[in-house]
Design an enzyme around this catalytic site. Structure first.
Site, PDB file in Angstrom:
ATOM      1  N   CYS A  94       0.830  -1.213   0.000  1.00 61.01           N
ATOM      2  CA  CYS A  94       0.000   0.000   0.000  1.00 61.01           C
ATOM      3  C   CYS A  94       0.856   1.252   0.000  1.00 61.01           C
ATOM      4  O   CYS A  94       1.510   1.560   0.990  1.00 61.01           O
ATOM      5  CB  CYS A  94      -0.925  -0.011   1.213  1.00 61.01           C
ATOM      6  SG  CYS A  94      -1.808   1.547   1.444  1.00 61.01           S
ATOM      7  N   TRP A 118      -7.471  -6.336   6.287  1.00 63.14           N
ATOM      8  CA  TRP A 118      -6.078  -6.506   6.700  1.00 63.14           C
ATOM      9  C   TRP A 118      -5.971  -7.337   7.972  1.00 63.14           C
ATOM     10  O   TRP A 118      -6.676  -7.107   8.944  1.00 63.14           O
ATOM     11  CB  TRP A 118      -5.418  -5.150   6.931  1.00 63.14           C
ATOM     12  CG  TRP A 118      -5.261  -4.310   5.712  1.00 63.14           C
ATOM     13  CD1 TRP A 118      -5.888  -3.117   5.444  1.00 63.14           C
ATOM     14  CD2 TRP A 118      -4.398  -4.571   4.595  1.00 63.14           C
ATOM     15  NE1 TRP A 118      -5.478  -2.628   4.230  1.00 63.14           N
ATOM     16  CE2 TRP A 118      -4.560  -3.495   3.683  1.00 63.14           C
ATOM     17  CE3 TRP A 118      -3.512  -5.601   4.280  1.00 63.14           C
ATOM     18  CZ2 TRP A 118      -3.867  -3.428   2.479  1.00 63.14           C
ATOM     19  CZ3 TRP A 118      -2.827  -5.532   3.073  1.00 63.14           C
ATOM     20  CH2 TRP A 118      -3.005  -4.450   2.190  1.00 63.14           C
ATOM     21  N   ARG A 161     -14.158   0.815   4.034  1.00 61.17           N
ATOM     22  CA  ARG A 161     -13.026  -0.115   4.099  1.00 61.17           C
ATOM     23  C   ARG A 161     -12.111   0.288   5.250  1.00 61.17           C
ATOM     24  O   ARG A 161     -11.942   1.473   5.526  1.00 61.17           O
ATOM     25  CB  ARG A 161     -12.238  -0.078   2.784  1.00 61.17           C
ATOM     26  CG  ARG A 161     -12.947  -0.695   1.610  1.00 61.17           C
ATOM     27  CD  ARG A 161     -12.108  -0.643   0.338  1.00 61.17           C
ATOM     28  NE  ARG A 161     -11.963   0.712  -0.174  1.00 61.17           N
ATOM     29  CZ  ARG A 161     -10.851   1.419  -0.185  1.00 61.17           C
ATOM     30  NH1 ARG A 161      -9.731   0.901   0.315  1.00 61.17           N
ATOM     31  NH2 ARG A 161     -10.805   2.635  -0.686  1.00 61.17           N
ATOM     32  N   VAL A 187      -5.075   1.361   5.636  1.00 58.44           N
ATOM     33  CA  VAL A 187      -3.804   1.809   6.186  1.00 58.44           C
ATOM     34  C   VAL A 187      -3.332   2.990   5.339  1.00 58.44           C
ATOM     35  O   VAL A 187      -3.666   3.070   4.161  1.00 58.44           O
ATOM     36  CB  VAL A 187      -2.755   0.673   6.166  1.00 58.44           C
ATOM     37  CG1 VAL A 187      -3.034  -0.316   7.273  1.00 58.44           C
ATOM     38  CG2 VAL A 187      -2.696  -0.035   4.824  1.00 58.44           C
ATOM     39  N   TYR A 212      -5.024   4.117  -9.525  1.00 58.10           N
ATOM     40  CA  TYR A 212      -6.222   3.408  -9.061  1.00 58.10           C
ATOM     41  C   TYR A 212      -7.448   3.814  -9.877  1.00 58.10           C
ATOM     42  O   TYR A 212      -8.360   3.006 -10.081  1.00 58.10           O
ATOM     43  CB  TYR A 212      -6.441   3.666  -7.570  1.00 58.10           C
ATOM     44  CG  TYR A 212      -5.367   3.048  -6.720  1.00 58.10           C
ATOM     45  CD1 TYR A 212      -5.391   1.692  -6.403  1.00 58.10           C
ATOM     46  CD2 TYR A 212      -4.295   3.801  -6.261  1.00 58.10           C
ATOM     47  CE1 TYR A 212      -4.389   1.108  -5.640  1.00 58.10           C
ATOM     48  CE2 TYR A 212      -3.286   3.235  -5.503  1.00 58.10           C
ATOM     49  CZ  TYR A 212      -3.344   1.890  -5.201  1.00 58.10           C
ATOM     50  OH  TYR A 212      -2.336   1.321  -4.454  1.00 58.10           O
TER      51      TYR A 212
END
Length: 345
Positions: A63, A100, A132, A135, A199
């Site tokens: 990420c 996660w 969602r 992180v 993205y």
């Protein structure tokens, strides 16, 4: 599903929402969910206060939003001030559906908090949270709640609010004289067109939305390539917060992002200035230490039993990314202080 962590109140986990189902507008364009825990660090009565040992940072190797925070934490010497752990995914689909996990810990639990899932900190802070669980997530260790997941500003808080805790020779990544320019570049250029641009391409559900994102991304890289022809870093001789943000996307494009796109215009290695610039940053230990190329690049088909197996599944583990990224570059001459990459107060 209920999980308990020590004497902290239990939480009920929820199935992770899917971006392509919940974050697509009527044009088929990806509209990233807003950050939910955005209480700032500062001197105001309702602001979070920087303290040593109070907070723990969770991030994920793949990420880039969270990779920024892990790099800046190390650059500033905050390792003994803000503790850290990584989240990932196991191969168990029944676990992956909750988002996660603490996949790298021997017993599947964070050793400090005992948590199994990042989501526990989100639902403890807000039981009604419906997005969602993402992180970077900065948590209050005592309360075991997320206090900030604002990747837009988290590195800036490390750079400013945590300044009293930084190492004596910490670089000034966010100099006051450049803050307006850095913020504008981060918010108006890097976020919409580069960091989130990849993205927007990967999650686009219409060709119109895809083409818009494609043009934004590659047109912006053309501008950055020209900018880096005459200066070593984005704002001159020294690394700033903006360089960290650009680097994390560059490190992932040729290694991972490309395989989720259609025909691409250029690879990062096809931009002489950008590619040299990326390697110049990789040579800095905090960048290198927090870049897990094989984890970023690794393919989905680990068994390789299908007839058509993607390139990364076949070869990613065999590529010497460190050798590629450690190749010499000739960008030193662009700086008035070639042996000094940071502004130090």
């Amino acid at each position: 599903m209920t999980k308990h962590t020590h004497a902290i109140k239990p939480v009920t986990l929820k199935i992770r929402p899917v971006e392509t189902k919940t974050e697509i507008d009527d044009r088929g364009a990806f509209q990233r969910q807003p950050n939910h825990f955005t209480r700032p660090f500062g001197d105001g009565p309702n602001d979070l206060k920087a303290q040593a040992g109070k907070y723990r940072l969770f991030w994920a190797r793949g990420c880039h939003w969270s990779n920024r925070a892990s790099i800046v934490r190390e650059l500033l010497g905050l390792e003994d001030v803000i503790s850290i752990n990584q989240v990932g995914h196991t191969d168990d689909p029944d676990r992956r559906k909750y988002g996660w996990e603490f996949a790298y810990d021997a017993d599947g639990r964070d050793p400090v908090t005992g948590a199994e899932y990042l989501a526990e900190f989100y639902y403890r802070a807000d039981p009604d949270y419906a997005g969602r669980t993402t992180v970077p997530a900065l948590i209050d260790v005592d309360k075991q709640e997320v206090v900030n997941n604002d990747y837009h500003r988290l590195t800036n808080y490390f750079e400013v609010a945590f300044k009293p805790f930084q190492k004596p020779d910490a670089p000034n990544l966010y100099p006051e004289a450049l803050r307006d320019d850095i913020d504008n570049f981060n918010d108006q250029v890097l976020f919409p067109f580069v960091n989130n641009g990849v993205y927007r391409m990967m999650f686009a559900q219409s060709l119109v939305a895809y083409q818009e994102a494609f043009d934004d991304f590659f047109n912006t890289l053309d501008i950055i390539e020209k900018r880096l022809a005459t200066q070593r870093f984005l704002f001159g001789d020294y690394v700033t917060d903006s360089d960290v943000r650009l680097y994390v996307t560059l490190a992932r494009f040729d290694t991972h992002y490309y395989r989720n796109l259609g025909p691409i215009k250029h690879r990062i290695v096809d931009y002489p200035n950008i590619w040299g610039y990326a390697r110049d940053l990789y040579a800095i230990p905090a960048f290198k230490n927090n870049t897990y190329f094989h984890d970023i690049a690794r393919g989905w088909d680990t068994k390789k039993e299908k007839l058509f197996v993607d390139f990364n599944s076949r070869f990613a583990d065999d590529i010497d990314f460190d050798a590629q990224w450690s190749q010499p570059h000739n960008r030193h001459y662009l700086s008035k202080t070639p042996e000094q990459k940071f502004l130090v107060d």
